[in-house]
Design a protein around this motif. Structure first.
Motif, PDB file in Angstrom:
ATOM      1  N   ARG A  31      -6.503  28.232  -7.479  1.00  0.00           N
ATOM      2  CA  ARG A  31      -6.723  29.647  -7.190  1.00  0.00           C
ATOM      3  C   ARG A  31      -6.633  30.488  -8.460  1.00  0.00           C
ATOM      4  O   ARG A  31      -5.981  31.541  -8.508  1.00  0.00           O
ATOM      5  CB  ARG A  31      -5.730  30.171  -6.146  1.00  0.00           C
ATOM      6  N   SER A  32      -7.320  30.017  -9.482  1.00  0.00           N
ATOM      7  CA  SER A  32      -7.310  30.724 -10.757  1.00  0.00           C
ATOM      8  C   SER A  32      -8.528  30.301 -11.558  1.00  0.00           C
ATOM      9  O   SER A  32      -9.222  29.337 -11.200  1.00  0.00           O
ATOM     10  CB  SER A  32      -6.032  30.402 -11.546  1.00  0.00           C
ATOM     11  N   ASP A 118      -1.509  35.575 -11.810  1.00  0.00           N
ATOM     12  CA  ASP A 118      -1.919  35.089 -10.491  1.00  0.00           C
ATOM     13  C   ASP A 118      -1.155  33.820 -10.109  1.00  0.00           C
ATOM     14  O   ASP A 118      -1.654  32.979  -9.367  1.00  0.00           O
ATOM     15  CB  ASP A 118      -3.432  34.848 -10.440  1.00  0.00           C
ATOM     16  N   ASN A 121      -0.042  33.354  -6.014  1.00  0.00           N
ATOM     17  CA  ASN A 121      -1.071  33.687  -5.019  1.00  0.00           C
ATOM     18  C   ASN A 121      -1.340  32.568  -4.014  1.00  0.00           C
ATOM     19  O   ASN A 121      -2.314  32.628  -3.263  1.00  0.00           O
ATOM     20  CB  ASN A 121      -2.375  34.077  -5.727  1.00  0.00           C
ATOM     21  N   GLY A 157      -8.189  34.344  -8.404  1.00  0.00           N
ATOM     22  CA  GLY A 157      -6.932  34.516  -7.682  1.00  0.00           C
ATOM     23  C   GLY A 157      -6.381  35.918  -7.725  1.00  0.00           C
ATOM     24  O   GLY A 157      -5.209  36.133  -7.406  1.00  0.00           O
ATOM     25  N   LEU A 159      -5.495  39.852  -6.925  1.00  0.00           N
ATOM     26  CA  LEU A 159      -5.133  40.620  -5.736  1.00  0.00           C
ATOM     27  C   LEU A 159      -4.947  42.080  -6.125  1.00  0.00           C
ATOM     28  O   LEU A 159      -4.329  42.378  -7.151  1.00  0.00           O
ATOM     29  CB  LEU A 159      -3.826  40.102  -5.132  1.00  0.00           C
ATOM     30  N   LYS A 164      -7.918  41.386  -1.513  1.00  0.00           N
ATOM     31  CA  LYS A 164      -8.192  40.516  -2.651  1.00  0.00           C
ATOM     32  C   LYS A 164      -8.851  41.297  -3.775  1.00  0.00           C
ATOM     33  O   LYS A 164      -9.685  42.175  -3.545  1.00  0.00           O
ATOM     34  CB  LYS A 164      -9.111  39.355  -2.241  1.00  0.00           C
ATOM     35  N   ASN A 187      -6.806  43.036 -10.873  1.00  0.00           N
ATOM     36  CA  ASN A 187      -5.620  42.458 -10.242  1.00  0.00           C
ATOM     37  C   ASN A 187      -4.483  43.491 -10.268  1.00  0.00           C
ATOM     38  O   ASN A 187      -3.371  43.202 -10.671  1.00  0.00           O
ATOM     39  CB  ASN A 187      -5.224  41.189 -11.023  1.00  0.00           C
ATOM     40  N   LYS A 230       0.363  43.787  -1.337  1.00  0.00           N
ATOM     41  CA  LYS A 230       0.530  42.792  -2.404  1.00  0.00           C
ATOM     42  C   LYS A 230       1.994  42.669  -2.802  1.00  0.00           C
ATOM     43  O   LYS A 230       2.522  41.549  -2.929  1.00  0.00           O
ATOM     44  CB  LYS A 230      -0.312  43.188  -3.606  1.00  0.00           C
ATOM     45  N   LEU A 234       4.163  39.200  -2.471  1.00  0.00           N
ATOM     46  CA  LEU A 234       4.622  38.486  -3.659  1.00  0.00           C
ATOM     47  C   LEU A 234       6.098  38.711  -3.953  1.00  0.00           C
ATOM     48  O   LEU A 234       6.637  38.127  -4.885  1.00  0.00           O
ATOM     49  CB  LEU A 234       3.791  38.913  -4.873  1.00  0.00           C
ATOM     50  N   ASP A 328      -5.546  32.620   2.105  1.00  0.00           N
ATOM     51  CA  ASP A 328      -5.470  33.883   1.363  1.00  0.00           C
ATOM     52  C   ASP A 328      -4.243  34.681   1.777  1.00  0.00           C
ATOM     53  O   ASP A 328      -3.928  34.799   2.977  1.00  0.00           O
ATOM     54  CB  ASP A 328      -6.719  34.734   1.617  1.00  0.00           C
TER      55      ASP A 328
END
Length: 336
Positions: A31-32, A118, A121, A157, A159, A164, A187, A230, A234, A328
């Motif tokens: 995811r990057s 990221d 994520n 990745g 957010l 997203k 991001n 977000k 996180l 996601d």
């Protein structure tokens, strides 16, 4: 008085700027990914940082008072500090192609870069060997005039506050034929949409429905405290950054490229609320592929204005073009 509106270039991408090429590489399980901008020849570039938490490589040499006149590529990457190694992969590829600064028998490609965070994520980050060097070289090899937007490259990745993030681009052709473009990995900790997540903050600058055509939010009183899905997902504030490149085919000095980068930051502030926070590493590279006499102060005013407009539009396009993947943490804009 009616003033003619700006129009984008034929691709509405930063590659409308003559000589510019962009390539992506990403790993879906990670995811990057990484995005590389290069050109047919070394180009003049500078940089300006306004976020409180940047991650960079080789950016000091871009200051107007530093000796190096031109660089070979610029890198935007995911991976936080690990992602800076994407620049090494780009150096490997450029050296293999015979590109770089020649000092005696030594050939040294010059590749500044910047990263976004990221690492939280949901992707598989349990690598045994840093993957970003290989991603950097792959992105360089993929560099072309046409490239994808959304959940690709450095935006894979990403957010934003409520949905997203992604990778975006946009361009403008000025009345005298000068082309200006922007490329961004968005991001941010801030929101790209007004409360309710329907309208983009950048909507007043949209051209030809490029991110949905809904127009500006008609409501007033939109200013208020930051609401961020977000941050909740996180469990912390240090997982952000908007990193961007603005470019023109007009001949600019390194000092003028720095001024271009400064002006372009207005584009972040118009498209992300809040922007330039202590938790973001907001950074803009400014570059010129042009030759000939440098732009006048009056011409720089319009070029900087166009760069800020392109960057606002590119940020909204990054989020608009994001695509869903299983697992996601946040929804895509078009899925809401």
């Amino acid at each position: 008085m009616v003033v003619a509106a700006y129009k984008p270039g034929p691709r509405n991408l930063i590659t409308d700027v003559k000589g510019v090429r962009v390539g992506h590489a990403q790993d879906e399980s990670l995811r990057s990914g990484t995005t590389v901008l290069t050109s047919e020849a070394p180009f003049v570039a500078s940089v300006h940082v306004m976020g409180g938490a940047p991650g960079t490589r080789e950016t000091d040499l871009l200051a107007p008072d530093k000796t190096i006149a031109a660089v070979d590529a610029l890198v935007l990457s995911g991976g936080s500090a690990w992602g800076l190694d994407a620049c090494s992969g780009v150096m490997d590829g450029l050296r293999a192609a015979g590109r770089g600064l020649q000092l005696g028998e030594a050939l040294i490609p010059l590749v500044p870069g910047a990263i976004l965070f990221d690492l939280l994520n949901g992707g598989d980050k349990n690598w045994t060997e840093n993957p970003y060097r290989a991603l950097g070289r792959a992105a360089l090899l993929a560099a072309d005039v046409d490239f994808a937007l959304g959940s690709v490259g450095a935006g894979t990745g990403a957010l934003a506050a409520m949905q997203k993030g992604g990778l975006g681009s946009a361009s403008i052709v000025l009345g005298d034929g000068t082309t200006v473009g922007a490329l961004v990995a968005a991001n941010p900790v801030g929101s790209v949409t007004t409360p309710g997540e329907r309208h983009f903050w950048a909507a007043p600058y949209e051209i030809d429905g490029e991110f949905g055509g809904l127009g500006p939010d008609p409501r007033g009183g939109l200013g208020g405290p930051l609401v961020s899905a977000k941050l909740a997902a996180l469990l912390g504030a240090r997982a952000n950054t908007t990193i961007a490149i603005v470019a023109t085919d007009r001949a600019l000095t390194k000092a003028q490229c720095h001024r271009l980068a400064v002006a372009a930051h207005d584009g972040i502030a118009r498209a992300v609320v809040p922007a330039h926070t202590p938790s973001d590493g907001d950074l803009v590279f400014g570059l010129s592929t042009g030759s000939g006499s440098p732009a006048s102060d009056a011409q720089m005013l319009e070029i900087g204005h166009a760069a800020a407009l392109c960057l606002s539009r590119a940020i909204a396009r990054a989020i608009f073009e994001a695509r869903p993947q299983p697992g996601d943490l946040l929804p895509c804009y078009q899925s809401r």
